[in-house]
Enzyme design. Structure first.
Site, PDB file in Angstrom:
ATOM      1  N   GLU A 131       0.841  -1.208   0.000  1.00  0.00           N
ATOM      2  CA  GLU A 131       0.000   0.000   0.000  1.00  0.00           C
ATOM      3  C   GLU A 131       0.871   1.252   0.000  1.00  0.00           C
ATOM      4  O   GLU A 131       1.841   1.340   0.748  1.00  0.00           O
ATOM      5  CB  GLU A 131      -0.897   0.000   1.233  1.00  0.00           C
ATOM      6  N   ALA A 164     -19.812   2.952   4.883  1.00  0.00           N
ATOM      7  CA  ALA A 164     -19.178   2.418   3.665  1.00  0.00           C
ATOM      8  C   ALA A 164     -20.122   1.494   2.902  1.00  0.00           C
ATOM      9  O   ALA A 164     -20.068   1.423   1.672  1.00  0.00           O
ATOM     10  CB  ALA A 164     -17.893   1.680   4.038  1.00  0.00           C
ATOM     11  N   TYR A 221      -6.676   7.103  -0.228  1.00  0.00           N
ATOM     12  CA  TYR A 221      -7.453   8.315  -0.521  1.00  0.00           C
ATOM     13  C   TYR A 221      -7.424   9.131   0.758  1.00  0.00           C
ATOM     14  O   TYR A 221      -7.758   8.606   1.828  1.00  0.00           O
ATOM     15  CB  TYR A 221      -8.881   7.880  -0.850  1.00  0.00           C
ATOM     16  N   ARG A 224     -15.608   4.328   4.254  1.00  0.00           N
ATOM     17  CA  ARG A 224     -16.343   5.488   4.755  1.00  0.00           C
ATOM     18  C   ARG A 224     -15.397   6.675   4.897  1.00  0.00           C
ATOM     19  O   ARG A 224     -15.723   7.792   4.571  1.00  0.00           O
ATOM     20  CB  ARG A 224     -16.965   5.160   6.125  1.00  0.00           C
ATOM     21  N   GLY A 225     -14.198   6.425   5.417  1.00  0.00           N
ATOM     22  CA  GLY A 225     -13.271   7.510   5.743  1.00  0.00           C
ATOM     23  C   GLY A 225     -13.434   7.876   7.198  1.00  0.00           C
ATOM     24  O   GLY A 225     -14.488   7.647   7.802  1.00  0.00           O
ATOM     25  N   HIS A 283      -8.246   3.559  -3.605  1.00  0.00           N
ATOM     26  CA  HIS A 283      -9.148   3.729  -2.460  1.00  0.00           C
ATOM     27  C   HIS A 283     -10.101   4.892  -2.755  1.00  0.00           C
ATOM     28  O   HIS A 283      -9.763   5.828  -3.474  1.00  0.00           O
ATOM     29  CB  HIS A 283      -8.354   4.044  -1.187  1.00  0.00           C
ATOM     30  N   LYS A 343     -22.164  -4.865   4.878  1.00  0.00           N
ATOM     31  CA  LYS A 343     -21.279  -4.267   3.855  1.00  0.00           C
ATOM     32  C   LYS A 343     -20.923  -5.302   2.789  1.00  0.00           C
ATOM     33  O   LYS A 343     -20.964  -5.006   1.591  1.00  0.00           O
ATOM     34  CB  LYS A 343     -20.021  -3.723   4.549  1.00  0.00           C
ATOM     35  N   TYR A 366     -11.954  -5.071  10.744  1.00  0.00           N
ATOM     36  CA  TYR A 366     -11.187  -4.733  11.950  1.00  0.00           C
ATOM     37  C   TYR A 366     -11.105  -5.911  12.922  1.00  0.00           C
ATOM     38  O   TYR A 366     -12.028  -6.127  13.713  1.00  0.00           O
ATOM     39  CB  TYR A 366     -11.851  -3.514  12.628  1.00  0.00           C
TER      40      TYR A 366
HETATM   41  C1  LIG Z   1      -7.656  -1.586   4.771  1.00  0.00           C
HETATM   42  C2  LIG Z   1      -8.003  -0.157   5.147  1.00  0.00           C
HETATM   43  C3  LIG Z   1      -7.757   0.865   4.233  1.00  0.00           C
HETATM   44  C4  LIG Z   1      -8.080   2.189   4.560  1.00  0.00           C
HETATM   45  N1  LIG Z   1      -7.822   3.195   3.644  1.00  0.00           N
HETATM   46  C5  LIG Z   1      -8.183   4.466   3.918  1.00  0.00           C
HETATM   47  C6  LIG Z   1      -8.000   5.518   2.965  1.00  0.00           C
HETATM   48  O1  LIG Z   1      -7.460   5.298   1.871  1.00  0.00           O
HETATM   49  N2  LIG Z   1      -8.411   6.775   3.284  1.00  0.00           N
HETATM   50  C7  LIG Z   1      -9.021   7.054   4.500  1.00  0.00           C
HETATM   51  O2  LIG Z   1      -9.390   8.213   4.721  1.00  0.00           O
HETATM   52  N3  LIG Z   1      -9.210   6.079   5.422  1.00  0.00           N
HETATM   53  C8  LIG Z   1      -8.810   4.802   5.167  1.00  0.00           C
HETATM   54  N4  LIG Z   1      -9.018   3.810   6.099  1.00  0.00           N
HETATM   55  C9  LIG Z   1      -9.592   4.162   7.402  1.00  0.00           C
HETATM   56  C10 LIG Z   1     -11.142   4.083   7.413  1.00  0.00           C
HETATM   57  O3  LIG Z   1     -11.659   5.078   6.557  1.00  0.00           O
HETATM   58  C11 LIG Z   1     -11.603   4.293   8.853  1.00  0.00           C
HETATM   59  O4  LIG Z   1     -11.225   3.210   9.643  1.00  0.00           O
HETATM   60  C12 LIG Z   1     -13.061   4.661   9.045  1.00  0.00           C
HETATM   61  O5  LIG Z   1     -13.225   5.094  10.400  1.00  0.00           O
HETATM   62  C13 LIG Z   1     -14.047   3.529   8.803  1.00  0.00           C
HETATM   63  O6  LIG Z   1     -14.131   3.198   7.495  1.00  0.00           O
HETATM   64  P1  LIG Z   1     -14.953   1.881   7.030  1.00  0.00           P
HETATM   65  O7  LIG Z   1     -14.948   1.899   5.563  1.00  0.00           O
HETATM   66  O8  LIG Z   1     -14.452   0.686   7.741  1.00  0.00           O
HETATM   67  O9  LIG Z   1     -16.417   2.287   7.601  1.00  0.00           O
HETATM   68  P2  LIG Z   1     -17.745   1.474   7.880  1.00  0.00           P
HETATM   69  O10 LIG Z   1     -17.723   0.125   7.286  1.00  0.00           O
HETATM   70  O11 LIG Z   1     -18.861   2.378   7.496  1.00  0.00           O
HETATM   71  O12 LIG Z   1     -17.709   1.317   9.477  1.00  0.00           O
HETATM   72  C14 LIG Z   1     -17.520   2.443  10.334  1.00  0.00           C
HETATM   73  C15 LIG Z   1     -18.220   2.202  11.646  1.00  0.00           C
HETATM   74  O13 LIG Z   1     -19.645   2.275  11.458  1.00  0.00           O
HETATM   75  C16 LIG Z   1     -20.263   1.091  11.921  1.00  0.00           C
HETATM   76  N5  LIG Z   1     -21.427   0.842  11.070  1.00  0.00           N
HETATM   77  C17 LIG Z   1     -21.435   0.416   9.789  1.00  0.00           C
HETATM   78  N6  LIG Z   1     -22.703   0.346   9.335  1.00  0.00           N
HETATM   79  C18 LIG Z   1     -23.515   0.742  10.333  1.00  0.00           C
HETATM   80  C19 LIG Z   1     -24.929   0.902  10.478  1.00  0.00           C
HETATM   81  N7  LIG Z   1     -25.776   0.612   9.477  1.00  0.00           N
HETATM   82  N8  LIG Z   1     -25.408   1.344  11.670  1.00  0.00           N
HETATM   83  C20 LIG Z   1     -24.579   1.635  12.692  1.00  0.00           C
HETATM   84  N9  LIG Z   1     -23.230   1.509  12.631  1.00  0.00           N
HETATM   85  C21 LIG Z   1     -22.707   1.073  11.463  1.00  0.00           C
HETATM   86  C22 LIG Z   1     -19.179   0.024  11.833  1.00  0.00           C
HETATM   87  O14 LIG Z   1     -19.437  -1.083  12.684  1.00  0.00           O
HETATM   88  C23 LIG Z   1     -17.953   0.826  12.257  1.00  0.00           C
HETATM   89  O15 LIG Z   1     -17.920   0.969  13.659  1.00  0.00           O
HETATM   90  C24 LIG Z   1      -8.668   2.486   5.830  1.00  0.00           C
HETATM   91  C25 LIG Z   1      -8.890   1.443   6.745  1.00  0.00           C
HETATM   92  C26 LIG Z   1      -8.552   0.140   6.422  1.00  0.00           C
HETATM   93  C27 LIG Z   1      -8.784  -0.954   7.430  1.00  0.00           C
END
Ligand SMILES: Cc1cc2nc3c(=O)[nH]c(=O)nc-3n(C[C@H](O)[C@H](O)[C@H](O)COP(=O)(O)OP(=O)(O)OC[C@H]3O[C@@H](n4cnc5c(N)ncnc54)[C@H](O)[C@@H]3O)c2cc1C
Length: 294
Positions: A17, A127, A49, A107-108, A77, A168, A148
């Site tokens: 990455e 997300a 991203y 989601r970010g 991303h 998701k 996670y």
């Molecule tokens: C492999 C990897 C790559 C990453 N790359 C980047 C990047 O390029 N740029 C960046 O800015 N960040 C990046 N991140 C960080 C990421 O954006 C953060 O960890 C962010 O806080 C969560 O993103 P997610 O896509 O996991 O969110 P989600 O899947 O939306 O989860 C976020 C939280 O919301 C909860 N949730 C989901 N759906 C619901 C629902 N319907 N109701 C209630 N709660 C819910 C989940 O349980 C979790 O606690 C990366 C993380 C990882 C692990």
């Protein structure tokens, strides 16, 4: 080439990455490092991203152009929480124009403004909504999602986190990549629980080589990761000696990867962070294993 095709090969593989430049002037320093990592011929690379869309401008450009230049498949991303539907629509159009085949749908992190705001009216709060949108509007896209092993910091518990992870994946994820972890047992327990919850998508473990003492505090702050005693002792002993820490950190990461391979994992993603030397040392440490049949 799609990540799912790469994962279906029965070989031990590795991906790296990198992050894109933040400004036009940064391109000159960032691209050579990314090219050097690509020259190691990993199975694929991913380009992040920026939080809140900060460096998103260059993500797809770097993914498209480096893939063309080097032949290494790329994942771009994309985050959604700071974007409107219109912005995501234009990102989808750009992906199609640039021929981006793989995306990591995220989601970010929540910016300070979003933390205090009413998020119920956002076009993309989670997300899973982005995954759904991408699947609807760009059917052939290979979509990854984040997961996670130590529970997302905003989740109240693992059961809830896994429930939302399943939503998701059901929205259209083809694969998942994990947050960094420093104790493989955390991953093995997580895999057991998600499989029990009916999540069958391939999971790529994400490994972060810690190569300087200061990085440790930052990594813990960002990911909330548990640091095993063995790792803490290593940082205490070598953290102030850059060369020693670099070697110890790479060997610790390589050891984690070998243990993952030995326990049935075929592909590992390395958070190489634009550090060609780290990427090369990891590759060298695994050279007699990589590419061998599983
Ligand atoms: C492999 C990897 C790559 C990453 N790359 C980047 C990047 O390029 N740029 C960046 O800015 N960040 C990046 N991140 C960080 C990421 O954006 C953060 O960890 C962010 O806080 C969560 O993103 P997610 O896509 O996991 O969110 P989600 O899947 O939306 O989860 C976020 C939280 O919301 C909860 N949730 C989901 N759906 C619901 C629902 N319907 N109701 C209630 N709660 C819910 C989940 O349980 C979790 O606690 C990366 C993380 C990882 C692990």
């Amino acid at each position: 080439m799609k990540v799912t095709d790469i994962l279906s090969n029965n070989k031990y593989t590795l991906s790296f990455e990198v992050f894109p430049p933040k400004t036009d002037s940064g391109i000159d320093t960032v691209l050579p490092a990314i090219d050097e990592i690509a020259s190691l011929k990993p199975a694929f690379m991913s380009v992040t991203y920026g939080a809140g869309g900060g460096t998103g401008k260059y993500t797809m450009q770097v993914a498209e152009q480096t893939q063309k230049r080097t032949g290494v498949p790329f994942v771009a991303h994309l985050t959604c929480v700071s974007s409107t539907r219109k912005m995501i629509d234009s990102a989808i159009d750009e992906m199609k124009t640039r021929g981006i085949e793989n995306v990591m749908a995220l989601r970010g992190d929540l910016t300070p403004e979003l933390l205090g705001a009413d998020r119920s009216k956002l076009d993309f709060r989670y997300a899973s909504q982005l995954v759904y949108e991408l699947r609807e509007k760009y059917k052939e896209l290979c979509i990854g999602g984040a997961c996670y092993p130590e529970v997302h910091p905003e989740s109240t518990d693992q059961k809830e986190d896994i429930k939302h992870l399943k939503e998701k994946v059901d929205a259209g994820c083809d694969f998942l990549t994990t947050q960094m972890f420093f104790d493989n047992n955390l991953l093995f327990n997580f895999l057991y629980k998600i499989r029990e919850a009916g999540i069958t998508a391939p999971v790529i473990p994400g490994i972060m080589p810690i190569t300087n003492g200061k990085q440790v505090q930052r990594a813990i702050k960002l990911s909330g990761s548990f640091m095993p005693e063995r790792f803490i002792r290593l940082v205490d002993r070598f953290g102030t000696d850059p060369d020693a820490m670099m070697h110890a950190g790479v060997i610790y990461a390589a050891d984690q990867i070998i243990d993952l391979y030995a326990n049935g994992i075929k592909h590992v993603h390395v958070y190489s962070m634009n550090k060609p030397k780290t990427a090369r040392m990891i590759m060298d440490a695994l050279s007699d294993i990589l590419g061998k049949p599983v």
